[in-house]
Enzyme design. Structure first.
Site, PDB file in Angstrom:
ATOM      1  CE1 TYR A  97     -90.652  34.468 -53.044  1.00 20.12           C
ATOM      2  CE2 TYR A  97     -92.530  35.853 -53.631  1.00 20.12           C
ATOM      3  CZ  TYR A  97     -91.860  34.644 -53.696  1.00 20.12           C
ATOM      4  OH  TYR A  97     -92.401  33.601 -54.404  1.00 20.12           O
ATOM      5  CG  ASP A 171     -93.567  40.722 -47.343  1.00 21.30           C
ATOM      6  OD1 ASP A 171     -93.819  40.004 -46.344  1.00 21.30           O
ATOM      7  OD2 ASP A 171     -93.548  40.296 -48.503  1.00 21.30           O
ATOM      8  CE  LYS A 196     -93.415  31.494 -48.021  1.00 21.10           C
ATOM      9  NZ  LYS A 196     -94.256  31.485 -49.196  1.00 21.10           N
TER      10      LYS A 196
HETATM   11  C1  LIG Z   1     -91.592  37.601 -47.928  1.00 23.49           C
HETATM   12  C2  LIG Z   1     -92.585  37.028 -48.901  1.00 23.49           C
HETATM   13  N1  LIG Z   1     -93.552  37.813 -49.396  1.00 23.49           N
HETATM   14  C3  LIG Z   1     -94.459  37.331 -50.278  1.00 23.49           C
HETATM   15  C4  LIG Z   1     -94.415  36.024 -50.727  1.00 23.49           C
HETATM   16  C5  LIG Z   1     -95.418  35.535 -51.715  1.00 23.49           C
HETATM   17  O1  LIG Z   1     -96.389  34.764 -51.070  1.00 23.49           O
HETATM   18  P1  LIG Z   1     -97.163  33.514 -51.707  1.00 23.49           P
HETATM   19  O2  LIG Z   1     -96.141  32.471 -52.050  1.00 23.49           O
HETATM   20  O3  LIG Z   1     -98.120  33.138 -50.621  1.00 23.49           O
HETATM   21  O4  LIG Z   1     -97.863  34.015 -52.947  1.00 23.49           O
HETATM   22  C6  LIG Z   1     -93.430  35.171 -50.219  1.00 23.49           C
HETATM   23  C7  LIG Z   1     -93.347  33.762 -50.678  1.00 23.49           C
HETATM   24  O5  LIG Z   1     -92.341  33.101 -50.508  1.00 23.49           O
HETATM   25  C8  LIG Z   1     -92.482  35.687 -49.298  1.00 23.49           C
HETATM   26  O6  LIG Z   1     -91.505  34.922 -48.782  1.00 23.49           O
END
Ligand SMILES: Cc1ncc(COP(=O)(O)O)c(C=O)c1O
Length: 359
Positions: A97, A171, A196
């Site tokens: 990400y 993740d 998500k």
């Molecule tokens: C795979 C992944 N990890 C972490 C995050 C970060 O999360 P947040 O947007 O809740 O801060 C995202 C956000 O799109 C993501 O897709």
């Protein structure tokens, strides 16, 4: 009652509930307070909250570890990176990400740590990178990656990391604990953007970390308190409410995604379809590149042009519209977060737009 014999769907519905005693509410209430009467276990709102505890029990039971709730996925990422020793390095996916990659680059630019980005699909090369890097503290995995949808061999990489004393972070945002349980694959820490699939309704920002080790749990809890990276009780209640239906939403969304991946592969405007065979994210790469992607996201009425993912509604975006996105992601890649609508309505809306590309 959430013993190890219960199946994930039952855990999702039942874990973290009050006891079945007369007049107990079925759901843990939202505890809106910044402070507690002194000399108990909680004391202050940054140290604990009963609504967090309920969410953490439920997610922890699904992942097979102890969970901690965070204000967002990025709050979980940055709080975790704070545990990396000064000058140590983190091996991470080149297509993680882009916020995670940006957080690593930011920490590196401040001299906090070294970031070493790799192709996580090349298991032998990642293992070699761990052997070559004496300072490596964390192997950071994301599987599937966002948005390339690459898969890491979590068991093999975790086993190799363990031998070298390297901690493994996964993740698990895209797979969710229903499709992948990294702790039982040998990883040490699981990370979620609960924004998500876990919350699931595009109405809340939240994150979580889940660990097996009590010492790591306590270190992260202390760091969360120091950083103040704590979620609001209302957000946590919404995320727990969402978690109760995760299995039902995911089953429908994944079935829709698999069907759309099949249909997209046969469309002449589509050069390639990335779909790992599970989950509800599909990433077609359009033959017409950026122009075709930009046309598609504006030419539908049901699909919403929006970032983020994991909600009940279908959304999509061309990922290279973001400056931070890796240059190795194709210009024509459209990340689709497939929702739980009727799949034929989703397809009709897509195909009328795809048919008009280059028409
Ligand atoms: C795979 C992944 N990890 C972490 C995050 C970060 O999360 P947040 O947007 O809740 O801060 C995202 C956000 O799109 C993501 O897709």
């Amino acid at each position: 009652m959430t013993g190890p014999t219960l199946r994930p769907a039952t855990i999702a519905v039942t874990a973290g509930r009050p006891p079945h005693d007369p007049d107990q509410p079925l759901n843990v209430p939202i505890t809106m307070t910044s402070t507690y009467v002194a000399t108990g276990d909680l004391e202050y709102g940054r140290f604990g909250n009963p609504t967090w505890t309920a969410f953490e029990e439920a997610l922890g039971a699904l992942e097979g570890g102890r969970a901690l709730a965070f204000a967002s996925g990025m709050a979980a990422v940055t709080t975790l990176l704070d545990l990396v020793g000064q000058g140590s390095s983190v091996i991470a996916p080149q297509h993680a990400y882009n916020g995670t990659v940006a957080a690593l680059a930011d920490a590196e630019s401040r001299g906090r740590l070294k970031a070493h980005l790799v192709d996580i699909t090349d298991t032998a090369a990642v293992i070699q990178a761990m052997h070559d890097d004496e300072d490596c503290a964390f192997l950071w995995l994301e599987s599937p990656t966002n948005p390339a949808l690459e898969i890491a061999d979590v068991p093999a990489l975790s086993a190799a990391a363990r031998e070298l004393g390297i901690r493994v972070v996964v993740d698990n945002t895209f797979a969710t604990p229903l499709l992948q349980q990294p702790l039982s694959d040998g990883a040490d820490i699981v990370l979620h953007s609960a924004t998500k699939y876990i919350a699931g309704h595009s109405d809340v920002l939240m994150g979580a970390l889940v660990v097996a080790d009590d010492e790591v749990h306590d270190a992260l809890k202390a760091r969360r308190g120091l950083a103040g990276s704590t979620p609001g009780p209302f957000e946590t209640w919404l995320a727990l409410r969402g978690l109760r239906t995760l299995h039902v939403r995911l089953e429908r969304a994944a079935a829709n995604a698999a069907e759309l991946a099949r249909r997209l592969a046969d469309h002449p405007a589509v050069a390639e379809v990335r779909y790992p065979g599970f989950g509800a994210i599909v990433a077609p790469v359009l033959a017409g590149g950026a122009d075709a992607g930009d046309f598609l996201v504006r030419a539908t009425s049901l699909w919403v042009h929006a970032t983020s993912l994991g909600g009940v509604e279908s959304t999509f975006e061309r990922r290279r519209r973001w400056k931070l996105e890796a240059a190795t992601i194709p210009e024509g890649l459209v990340r689709m977060s497939v929702g739980i609508e009727d799949v034929d309505d989703l397809w009709d809306d897509l195909v009328q737009a795809l048919d008009r590309i280059n028409a």
